[in-house]
Structures are given as C-alpha cells and as structure tokens.
Enzyme design. Structure first.
Site, short mmCIF file in Angstrom:
data_model
loop_
_atom_site.label_atom_id
_atom_site.label_comp_id
_atom_site.label_asym_id
_atom_site.label_seq_id
_atom_site.Cartn_x
_atom_site.Cartn_y
_atom_site.Cartn_z
CE LYS A 93 -3.93 -2.36 0.93
NZ LYS A 93 -3.60 -3.86 0.83
C1 LIG Z 1 -3.83 -4.81 0.55
C2 LIG Z 1 -3.56 -6.01 0.13
C3 LIG Z 1 -2.93 -6.68 -0.99
C4 LIG Z 1 -4.62 -7.01 -1.99
O1 LIG Z 1 -4.85 -5.83 -2.92
P1 LIG Z 1 -5.92 -5.33 -3.65
O2 LIG Z 1 -5.44 -4.24 -4.41
O3 LIG Z 1 -6.75 -5.38 -2.98
O4 LIG Z 1 -5.95 -6.45 -4.95
C5 LIG Z 1 -2.34 -8.09 -1.14
N1 LIG Z 1 -1.52 -8.17 -0.24
C6 LIG Z 1 -1.26 -7.20 0.89
C7 LIG Z 1 0.04 -7.43 1.52
C8 LIG Z 1 -2.23 -5.71 1.07
O5 LIG Z 1 -2.23 -5.04 1.66
#
Ligand SMILES: *Cc1c(COP(=O)(O)O)cnc(C)c1O
Length: 497
Positions: A112
């Site tokens: 993120k």
């Molecule tokens: C948010 C997240 C995901 C999923 O990503 P999306 O964009 O929601 O598909 C996968 N792994 C981690 C560690 C995340 O924080």
C-alpha cells in the site's frame, strides 16, 4: 493527448485527473476510468535506462495530463525518498522459478506504501488546481494495512487531516501497534467496538450525512477518501509493472518485446488492475494471474463468468485479501462491456440486490485474453512458505505465498515458460506469527516481537526499521468508541463543537 475520466456508472460527465483525485469516487457511486488508454511514448529500451522515479514520471504523465512536469516531479520526489529502505525502491529477487518484485520496502512494509506515499502530494496539488480552499479531511476504515500506510503518507502534510478507524481486536498486534504509535498533529486513530464492516459502514454514513457535511464546510473542511478506488492510488501502481519489465530487460533476462506474466495476490483487485493498465499502455504482458486465498470469489468468476458474493467470509492468514466484494473489479467489468455505463450499472445493481451477476460470453472472452484465476488454500500457503524457505532460504509472507503457490499450479498445468514476476506485497515480518508457524510447524503464542526476533534468527533477514521503530514506541492513540459514536470522534478531533 489529454486524458479525461468518466464514471463507470454514468458516462455523461467527463472530469480531469486532478478533479477525480480530489473526489475519489464519483457522485453516482461509480469509479473513474480513463476515457481512452494512452500509449507509452518512450521505447522499452529507453525505459530500461531509467530509475524508479524516472519510470514513475514516464507512466504518470500519460494519465495525469493536467499536471505540469514540475508538479508531477514534485510529487514523485516527495514520495519515493528515504522513506524506502533501499534506493532501488522496488528490488527484485530471482528465487526458484520466478522473479519476486518486492513492494514492501516503504514505511509500513506492505505494498500500500507504493501508492499511499504519493497520494497525499497528488491530492494537495489537485486541491490547488481545482481551487479548493478548505482543508481536506481523510476518513478511512481499515482492516490493517491501509490505515497505517495512509497515516504514514498523510502525517505532517499541510492542509490535510486524517482519521483512521479500525476494529479493536480485529487487526494483528503489529498492525495495531503501527497505528497507535503514529506521530503527527494532523492524525487521529480510533478503535471501534465492532468489526471491519462496522467501521466501513460508519465511515460511509459520515460521508453521506448532509447536515454534518455542511457543518464541516462552515468550519473550513471537506471530506475525501484514500481508499483503493481513487485513481491517485491506481495509477502510481502501474509504475512498478513497467519498472519490473524495464529491469528484466536491462539485466538481459528478456529481449525487448518478450511477453511476461505477473502473478498478483488479490483482494480488492486494485493491484492487478494496475497491471492490466500497464498492458494497455504497451508493456508486453502475457497473462495476469489473479491469485486468491480461500475467499475465492474471483477464482470462481474466472471459471464460470459468475461473480457471486453469497458465501461465508473466511478469516485466513492473509487478512489483506479477505474480501468478498473486490471494488476495483467494476472497472474491468465496465471496460469488458465496451465502456457501457448502463450495462455496468445493471451488473452492479444485481450485485447489490442479489449478491451476484453473470457477464456475457463476449465479456468473458475479453477478460480471459488477459487474466487467469487461481487460488491457494491455507494448507497450500503454509506448505509453500516452508518449501521455498527450506530449498532457498528466501522467506515470503502469507500474501506473497498465495501468489507463489498459485504460480506452481499454473506452471504444472500450462508449461508456460514466459518469464514470470510474482508481485510480493508484504514483508514476512508483518506476519511473523503465521510465517514462523509455517516454517517450524509450531503453533506460537508468544509476544509478537519475540516472534520477530525468532524469525530473524532462523532467516538471517534484517528486521525492517518499521518493526524496530514501534517496538518501544509510545502509544499515542488510545481512544476506543462504540460504532455509532464515530461521528463524535470526528467532531471532537476537528473541534466542531
Ligand atoms: C491490500 C493488500 C493486498 C491486496 O491488494 P488489492 O489491491 O486489494 O487486490 C495483498 N497483499 C497485501 C499485503 C495487501 O496489503
């Protein structure tokens, strides 16, 4: 070429990129999509000579066409700096049969950070361009990772305040500690007595409260959202797909034009959709392999063409992928039905009313050209972490392990020998308990930081600064409220009383 954005639910309205960034979601509830896809205007060869920031500029300028060069460069320079623990920003490791693209070197050690470290600056510039005088108030409900990444991104940013609500007792100990130790005059963290859905609903209700919005405007504020449907999050994620390709080319692992696969651990479908955008602008992508955990709504969709959320929500060891409604999937549905907002709206209404919809054969063919679905059970995830560690010494987190396990199956079934990148979304230290248990077969009940040290001992991988920083950090936020009292917390933080 100027790129304008339209809502997936009503295409009569076209808005600039900066306006879409300030809004987050369109008033009709739809998501903004570019009216047409731009094309990369630099050769892959030249792209491969650039560093991360250079690639970021080449990609973002194609989509954020109402930003000046200086504005974009400012945002990029502010975002991808020493907050990352490596100058490369996203290093790549070849392990076993694939390249692991490590998106977890930012301040909260999860992917993120890639978008949330730039969103605050994009938002600040966008507010100025759209002549927005009020301070922006970001309200976010989090199940763990988004909250901390948004706090870290927006802390100390002038003209912005941020309030994060998380389910008390519903996030991992490390995730909670990351949030409640957040420093900054403009940040507030509140636990709620309820689950993630309660927090999410509470935030939506506050956004929709007209009277409260008026009161807020009078005090010189307006709401915005930092969640993953904002194009200010989606577009910065396109960058690392381009960068990964450029990096393989630079290092002689592929020839210019070779098609490569990406395997993406998926929840809200934001990350993998960015990979699709990369393909549409000219990055040679063969398949985007969508990896789900046991909440395998998307896997079932890729098999049947039916999106069906009517099922039990399963708590897994990859909590950031525990999701039944993948918000960003709406954008792919819209694009696959010929950018027809009316058709898309009918599907979304079915989803809301019946919890499911079925796309046409034509739409399914369109989607199958670029995507393949796979899923990994909890047992497969644990086995995969152990197997990779035992054979190579490389430690992957539970989310990355979902992708890695899915790729193993894909290889067996297809014998597809294209170079493949596994998108690695979190540091194993963020999920030490599950990772350690997978490796040593013991069910651990020790303190989280004891487990961090143990993982360090057996793996030899340096403990990230993000973890050491919170070990002894002071708890700065200890507010806990009832789920229907969230609005009072917003009022008191903004001193609206
Ligand atoms: C948010 C997240 C995901 C999923 O990503 P999306 O964009 O929601 O598909 C996968 N792994 C981690 C560690 C995340 O924080």
């Amino acid at each position: 070429m100027e790129i304008l954005y339209k809502s997936t639910r009503d295409d009569s309205n076209r808005v600039s990129a900066s306006y879409a960034i300030t809004k987050g979601i369109a008033d009709d509830g739809g998501l903004y999509v570019p009216e047409s896809f731009p094309s990369l205007d630099i050769s892959l060869e030249d792209l491969s000579k650039l560093d991360y920031k250079g690639v970021a500029y080449e990609i973002m300028k194609l989509f954020f066409t109402d930003f000046t060069k200086e504005e974009l460069q400012y945002c990029i320079d502010k975002a991808y700096d020493e907050k990352f623990d490596t100058e490369e920003i996203v290093p790549m490791s070849f392990v076993d049969k694939a390249y692991y693209l490590e998106l977890f070197h930012g301040s909260t050690i999860a992917f993120k950070d890639m978008a949330l470290s730039i969103l605050p600056y994009l938002m600040k510039v966008s507010a100025k361009k759209n002549d927005i005088k009020e301070d922006i108030v970001i309200l976010t409900a989090t199940s763990g990772d988004t909250g901390k990444a948004a706090l870290a991104g927006f802390a100390g940013v002038e003209g912005v305040k941020i309030i994060v609500f998380y389910p008390k007792g519903g996030v991992s100990a490390i995730q909670e500690k990351q949030m409640v130790t957040q420093v900054g005059d403009n940040v507030k963290v509140v636990g709620i007595n309820g689950n993630f859905d309660d927090a999410q609903t509470g935030v939506k209700n506050i956004f929709a409260d007209k009277e409260f919005n008026e009161k807020l405007n009078k005090a010189g504020y307006r709401f915005s959202s930092a969640n993953s449907i904002n194009i200010g999050r989606l577009i910065p994620q396109v960058v690392y797909y381009a960068y990964a390709y450029a990096n393989l080319l630079k290092n002689g692992k592929i020839e210019e034009g070779d098609l490569i696969n990406f395997v993406v651990p998926t929840g809200n479908f934001g990350n993998i959709l960015a990979g699709y955008f990369a393909k549409r602008i000219g990055i040679p992508v063969n398949k985007l392999i969508c990896a789900s955990n046991e909440n395998k709504v998307l896997f079932d969709f890729f098999n049947s063409g039916i999106y069906d959320r009517n099922r039990d929500f399963i708590l897994t060891t990859s909590p950031s992928m525990d999701i039944l409604i993948s918000s960003n999937f709406e954008r792919l549905v819209y694009l696959s039905c010929g950018s027809d907002a009316k058709k898309n709206l009918a599907f979304m209404n079915d989803l809301k009313e019946k919890g499911e919809y079925k796309v046409t054969d034509e739409m399914k063919r369109f989607i199958d050209e670029s995507f393949v679905g796979g899923f990994a059970s909890e047992v497969m995830v644990g086995n995969r972490i152990k197997d990779v560690f035992d054979r190579t010494g490389y430690v992957i987190d539970t989310h990355t392990a979902v992708a890695s396990a899915v790729y193993e199956d894909y290889l067996k079934e297809t014998k597809d020998d294209s170079a493949t990148v596994i998108v690695s979304t979190a540091s194993p230290y963020k999920f030490s308990r599950a990772v350690l248990s997978a490796i040593d077969g013991i069910k651990h009940d020790e303190d989280d930081f004891v487990l961090v040290d143990r993982l360090n001992e057996i793996s030899g991988i340096e403990i990230p600064k993000a973890v050491n920083d919170i070990r002894n950090a002071a708890i700065l936020h200890d507010t806990v409220c009832e789920k229907d009292a969230m609005i009072n917390e917003v009022e008191s933080f903004l001193k609206l009383n």
